[in-house]
Design a protein around this motif. Structure first.
Motif, short mmCIF file in Angstrom:
data_model
loop_
_atom_site.label_atom_id
_atom_site.label_comp_id
_atom_site.label_asym_id
_atom_site.label_seq_id
_atom_site.Cartn_x
_atom_site.Cartn_y
_atom_site.Cartn_z
N THR A 63 0.82 -1.22 0.00
CA THR A 63 0.00 0.00 0.00
C THR A 63 0.85 1.27 0.00
O THR A 63 0.50 2.26 -0.62
CB THR A 63 -0.99 -0.02 1.19
N ASP A 87 -6.56 3.03 -0.23
CA ASP A 87 -6.63 2.42 1.10
C ASP A 87 -7.55 3.23 2.02
O ASP A 87 -7.63 4.46 1.90
CB ASP A 87 -5.19 2.39 1.68
N VAL A 88 -8.21 2.55 2.96
CA VAL A 88 -9.13 3.24 3.89
C VAL A 88 -8.43 4.31 4.73
O VAL A 88 -9.08 5.17 5.31
CB VAL A 88 -9.85 2.27 4.88
N ILE A 89 -7.10 4.25 4.80
CA ILE A 89 -6.37 5.23 5.61
C ILE A 89 -5.99 6.48 4.82
O ILE A 89 -5.35 7.37 5.36
CB ILE A 89 -5.09 4.58 6.18
N ASP A 137 -11.48 -5.00 4.88
CA ASP A 137 -10.60 -6.06 5.36
C ASP A 137 -10.70 -6.10 6.88
O ASP A 137 -10.75 -5.06 7.53
CB ASP A 137 -9.14 -5.76 4.98
N GLU A 187 3.33 -0.28 6.32
CA GLU A 187 2.00 -0.04 6.87
C GLU A 187 1.36 -1.27 7.55
O GLU A 187 0.67 -1.14 8.56
CB GLU A 187 1.08 0.47 5.75
N GLY A 301 -9.16 -2.79 7.79
CA GLY A 301 -8.54 -2.24 6.59
C GLY A 301 -9.57 -2.22 5.49
O GLY A 301 -10.78 -2.30 5.75
N GLY A 302 -9.09 -2.13 4.28
CA GLY A 302 -10.01 -2.17 3.16
C GLY A 302 -9.66 -1.10 2.15
O GLY A 302 -8.74 -0.30 2.36
N ARG A 369 -6.91 2.27 12.68
CA ARG A 369 -5.68 3.06 12.82
C ARG A 369 -6.03 4.54 12.93
O ARG A 369 -7.07 4.96 12.42
CB ARG A 369 -4.79 2.79 11.58
C1 GLC Z 1 -4.69 -4.36 3.43
C2 GLC Z 1 -5.72 -3.42 4.05
C3 GLC Z 1 -5.19 -2.03 4.13
C4 GLC Z 1 -3.87 -2.02 4.87
C5 GLC Z 1 -2.89 -2.98 4.24
C6 GLC Z 1 -1.62 -3.09 5.06
O1 GLC Z 1 -4.49 -4.06 2.09
O2 GLC Z 1 -6.92 -3.44 3.30
O3 GLC Z 1 -6.13 -1.18 4.77
O4 GLC Z 1 -3.33 -0.72 4.94
O5 GLC Z 1 -3.45 -4.26 4.12
O6 GLC Z 1 -0.73 -3.96 4.48
#
Ligand code: GLC
Length: 417
Positions: A63, A87-89, A137, A187, A301-302, A369
């Motif tokens: 990511t 990414d969701v972040i 995720d 990450e 995540g996601g 996070r």
């Molecule tokens: C996955 C998650 C993502 C996270 C990443 C870290 O792709 O969906 O949110 O940052 O893993 O490796």
């Protein structure tokens, strides 16, 4: 194709004039789900939208690397990527830097009702949606059901129990390592850290987002424990360079008793074409630390879909993100072991019965996070470099947390300037 030269801070396209829902678009995305899923989604989309063609451009697996590429491309004014998975972040950073187009003007208000409120909320920056939720995720603990059964051992509910059980299984000689996860310098380690820290009752950043809270007793417990897994040979030394694919591969080759990974790992670990332990893998919520409420929280995540403000085919890009978050695409995700974002699919009991991970994802406690700040990349960097350094043996845990506290605090204060 470079849109009329504007840099950070000024989108090149008048937000009201998005152009027709036709033409060719490029979708840049990290791979997800089983091989070929993005292409199958595109085929189904194109069938319904014969005036739009979508080219899939696979992004690298990390990511951080994807973020760096997109930041350079888009802030340089390039419109060659029309829509991308984000990414969701990212929404705070990308929103603040005008790397993603604000969407509220273009999508009907009731569009957002298709998602759970909390999932839609993390696509906002400064009161505007800058992304649409594509999939989620959730972290899980995978374990060798066959080994636990053979030795009459329960699925561990605490991290201490996991370490003991792992060591006992290693002692039988049936599995070389006890635990694998994502502890590389990136990450993914921030996710793993956030889970372990929360399982001990710790945080890295205060709830108001203003202060570092990483240098705490709870976090020393978490980091000491992680170091202990390495010192005791439960985690392989190479874990400090494992991202998702390496930890998954170690587990699917039969070399580890326990494995932390995202929901999709369940399908992969039980797929006989790619896993030597297919049919022998169970899934459980993450452990807590002894004395704290079990289960421990799962990291969230996601990925979202985001539109490049410099795209010259925004009308087509909007039609694509609309369809990808609709029932047909979201059902395809769920049927392929990817956690959908649309409530109607997410809550479907039939789909939940078919894939235990979908049902479990709806029940486990979650931890996110601290990504609400545009300076999140610097905050996360402060976490993962110090934690990784300590796991790799270059700094003692207490010193690593002190150093992380300084880095995080500086990142947060920069943001206030
Ligand atoms: C996955 C998650 C993502 C996270 C990443 C870290 O792709 O969906 O949110 O940052 O893993 O490796």
């Amino acid at each position: 194709m470079v849109a009329c030269g504007s840099g950070v801070g000024s989108a090149s396209v008048d937000p009201r004039d998005v152009g027709p829902a036709s033409g060719a678009i490029t979708w840049y995305a990290i791979n997800f789900g089983p091989a070929g899923l993005p292409e199958r989604l595109i085929d189904a989309f194109e069938e319904e939208h014969p005036d739009i063609s979508v080219e899939f451009q696979a992004a690298p697996n990390n990511t951080d690397t994807v973020r760096a590429t997109l930041t350079t491309e888009i802030s340089g004014g390039s419109g060659s990527i029309d829509v991308y998975s984000g990414d969701v972040i990212w929404p705070a950073q990308f929103g603040a830097a005008h790397l993603a187009m604000p969407l509220d003007e273009h999508l009907p208000e009731d569009f957002w009702e298709r998602f759970p409120e909390a999932r839609a909320a993390v696509t906002e920056y400064d009161g505007e949606h800058v992304a649409v939720p594509l999939f989620t995720d959730v972290g899980f603990l995978y374990y060798r059901e066959d080994l636990l059964e053979r030795h009459d051992l329960p699925v561990p509910e605490t991290w201490e129990e996991l370490a003991e059980t792992a060591a006992a299984l290693q002692d039988t000689g049936e599995v070389p390592y006890g635990y694998v996860a994502q502890w590389a310098n990136y990450e993914g380690l921030t996710v793993n850290w956030t889970e372990l820290s929360a399982a001990a009752g710790g945080h890295s950043v205060s709830a108001d987002g203003e202060h570092s809270e990483i240098d705490s007793e709870a976090n020393r417990r978490a980091l000491d424990f992680m170091r202990g897994l390495l010192d005791d040979g439960i985690a392989p030394p190479a874990i400090t360079s494992f991202q998702e694919p390496q930890s998954l591969q170690t587990f699917t080759e039969g070399d580890a008793a326990f494995h932390r990974n995202w929901a999709y790992a369940y399908g992969d670990a039980n797929n006989p074409d790619i896993s030597r332990v297919a049919g022998k893998v169970g899934v459980a919520p993450m452990p807590a630390f002894e004395g704290r409420e079990a289960p421990g929280p799962s990291g969230v995540g996601g990925w979202n879909l985001m539109v490049n403000p410099h795209s010259e085919a925004i009308g087509a890009a909007l039609a694509f993100i609309e369809w990808m978050t609709g029932p047909e695409a979201q059902r395809m995700l769920a049927e392929n072991g990817v956690i959908p974002t649309a409530s109607a699919v997410l809550d479907d009991p039939g789909l939940q019965r078919e894939n235990p991970v979908l049902a479990a994802a709806a029940e486990v406690p979650l931890v996110s996070r601290p990504a609400a700040t545009p300076r999140y990349p610097q905050v996360s960097y402060g976490i993962f470099t110090n934690v990784n350094g300590s796991l790799a043996g270059s700094t003692e845990p207490a010193a690593a947390l002190r150093s992380a506290a300084g880095d995080i605090q500086r990142a947060l204060e920069d943001n206030a300037l």
